[in-house]
Design a protein around this motif. Sequence first.
Motif, mmCIF file in Angstrom:
data_model
loop_
_atom_site.group_PDB
_atom_site.id
_atom_site.type_symbol
_atom_site.label_atom_id
_atom_site.label_comp_id
_atom_site.label_asym_id
_atom_site.label_seq_id
_atom_site.Cartn_x
_atom_site.Cartn_y
_atom_site.Cartn_z
ATOM 1 N N LEU A 139 39.200 -21.081 -40.459
ATOM 2 C CA LEU A 139 39.295 -22.227 -41.365
ATOM 3 C C LEU A 139 39.698 -21.736 -42.748
ATOM 4 O O LEU A 139 38.857 -21.253 -43.520
ATOM 5 C CB LEU A 139 37.955 -22.957 -41.435
ATOM 6 C CG LEU A 139 37.409 -23.536 -40.125
ATOM 7 C CD1 LEU A 139 36.008 -24.095 -40.335
ATOM 8 C CD2 LEU A 139 38.352 -24.613 -39.593
ATOM 9 N N PRO A 140 40.983 -21.844 -43.128
ATOM 10 C CA PRO A 140 41.418 -21.341 -44.432
ATOM 11 C C PRO A 140 40.739 -22.035 -45.607
ATOM 12 O O PRO A 140 40.521 -21.412 -46.652
ATOM 13 C CB PRO A 140 42.930 -21.602 -44.429
ATOM 14 C CG PRO A 140 43.166 -22.609 -43.350
ATOM 15 C CD PRO A 140 42.100 -22.386 -42.337
ATOM 16 N N THR A 141 40.394 -23.308 -45.450
ATOM 17 C CA THR A 141 39.721 -24.020 -46.538
ATOM 18 C C THR A 141 38.359 -23.399 -46.831
ATOM 19 O O THR A 141 37.956 -23.275 -47.993
ATOM 20 C CB THR A 141 39.549 -25.510 -46.186
ATOM 21 O OG1 THR A 141 40.826 -26.081 -45.910
ATOM 22 C CG2 THR A 141 38.911 -26.263 -47.335
ATOM 23 N N ALA A 142 37.643 -23.006 -45.775
ATOM 24 C CA ALA A 142 36.335 -22.366 -45.966
ATOM 25 C C ALA A 142 36.488 -21.007 -46.643
ATOM 26 O O ALA A 142 35.664 -20.632 -47.487
ATOM 27 C CB ALA A 142 35.630 -22.211 -44.619
ATOM 28 N N VAL A 143 37.540 -20.262 -46.296
ATOM 29 C CA VAL A 143 37.787 -18.965 -46.946
ATOM 30 C C VAL A 143 38.058 -19.174 -48.430
ATOM 31 O O VAL A 143 37.559 -18.431 -49.286
ATOM 32 C CB VAL A 143 38.969 -18.241 -46.268
ATOM 33 C CG1 VAL A 143 39.310 -16.952 -47.028
ATOM 34 C CG2 VAL A 143 38.631 -17.913 -44.820
ATOM 35 N N ALA A 144 38.852 -20.184 -48.758
ATOM 36 C CA ALA A 144 39.150 -20.486 -50.157
ATOM 37 C C ALA A 144 37.877 -20.900 -50.900
ATOM 38 O O ALA A 144 37.667 -20.506 -52.060
ATOM 39 C CB ALA A 144 40.195 -21.592 -50.249
ATOM 40 N N LEU A 145 37.028 -21.696 -50.258
ATOM 41 C CA LEU A 145 35.764 -22.097 -50.877
ATOM 42 C C LEU A 145 34.899 -20.881 -51.164
ATOM 43 O O LEU A 145 34.273 -20.781 -52.232
ATOM 44 C CB LEU A 145 35.025 -23.071 -49.962
ATOM 45 C CG LEU A 145 33.611 -23.486 -50.415
ATOM 46 C CD1 LEU A 145 33.667 -24.202 -51.763
ATOM 47 C CD2 LEU A 145 32.939 -24.371 -49.360
ATOM 48 N N ALA A 146 34.866 -19.945 -50.215
ATOM 49 C CA ALA A 146 34.110 -18.711 -50.422
ATOM 50 C C ALA A 146 34.626 -17.971 -51.648
ATOM 51 O O ALA A 146 33.846 -17.490 -52.481
ATOM 52 C CB ALA A 146 34.207 -17.821 -49.181
#
Length: 440
Positions: free
Chosen positions: A405-412
């Motif tokens: 999930l790229p969005t979760a990586v960005a949130l991290a």
Amino acid sequence: MSATRAGRVNSWQGRPPGLPGAVPPPSVPLSFFAAASAGLVACGVAWIWVRSTAVGDPTADPVVAAVHLAVLATLAMGIIGAMHQFTPVITGRPLYSIRLARLTFVTWLAASWLLPIGIATEQLAITAISGVFAGVGIVLLVINLGIPLLVKGKGIAVVALRFALVGAVLTTCLGITFVGDRQGHWFHLAGHIDLAMAIIGLFSWLGTTYIGVAEKLWSMFMLAHISGAHRAGQLAVWATPPGAALLATGLAWSISSLAYIGAFVLAIGLASHLVSLYDHMRQRRRKVDLHLIFVVTSAAWLIVGAGLAISAVLTLPDDTHRGEALAAAATAAFGGWLLEALVAHAHKVLPFILWSVLRARGVATGPGGKPLMFADLYHRRWAEVTYLTVTFGIAALCLGLGASLPTAVALAGFLFVLTGIVITTNLSLPPIWLLAQLAR
């Protein structure tokens, strides 16, 4: 050089009365911790940048660059600072040289930033220079810490620091080999090689340092007294480094039996570390506080990492991409164990260091007019915010890598940037304000 003479050579002006002579100047550990915060911010930016690449290929160069900012510029920088601070405290012997400590900081700072920059930009010359700086930095570290660590009869924490110093050398040698391979293409650095390098760094060096130092810090910060020989803590120190070494060797050379033996020994060491934490919690005389919540959460990431690692092993034969994603998530969880612990103890150790400095400069009262306390040197609410940002950041990274999930990586990445900014501001502004008040 005798310990007494070394103490005179390494003495620093304005040392507070009663502070042991072996303790280095505050600028030594503080410089490392400040650089680690900057590294965390850069690491967060990098994860935002590689969010899509990370879920497609966790071993791609941009992702490797982000990982090195996390491991070298953040975790290793903070752990090296802790080694410079706690080695003299635990051994009762000063560093060989304060100048070498400052040179170690400069060389490791250069190495930890140049390597990911070189990887990300595919500039081989930059990666080669970073390897030189890393090699010099680790030699300086061995010289500076090796002599005080020759002391005998100081307990399991000294044994852990000795293991950690060996692990630091192994990690750096592997890193230099990694840099050399990018120049000469000696062999193919497959995913299992990258994982082997990560295991040596995370467990034989960084993790072993934390496991050993924690045996001292937990007793102090929890007001816990463990009577007699603490078998769990001893087993954690003696099993973790060799277990990591065997596992890494088995992975690097594709020797399954050796890898399984190493994983079993490493699991014993890490499980003993968790048992030691439980023993300290059971014997504690201090009520539940934010530090304890931090530490327990840190330990939970070990369990999460183990679960993800087992899932990766079971998944890889049938689904290579999913297995690699789970392995990347497991590595993130193990890194989260150390990051959460580093942030936790920064809120305890740094105020202790700064309190001595402030008292030596004449600051005797806190903002409320009462005697200066450690709690006056940071704001609890912002420390709680830091707990939330770092914890959810680690969770988001594990989720993003494991579930693609790229969005979760960005949130991290965003949460790591926020963590670095908040912890730096929270631990620096109150002491600065108190000094400013004194000057008026």
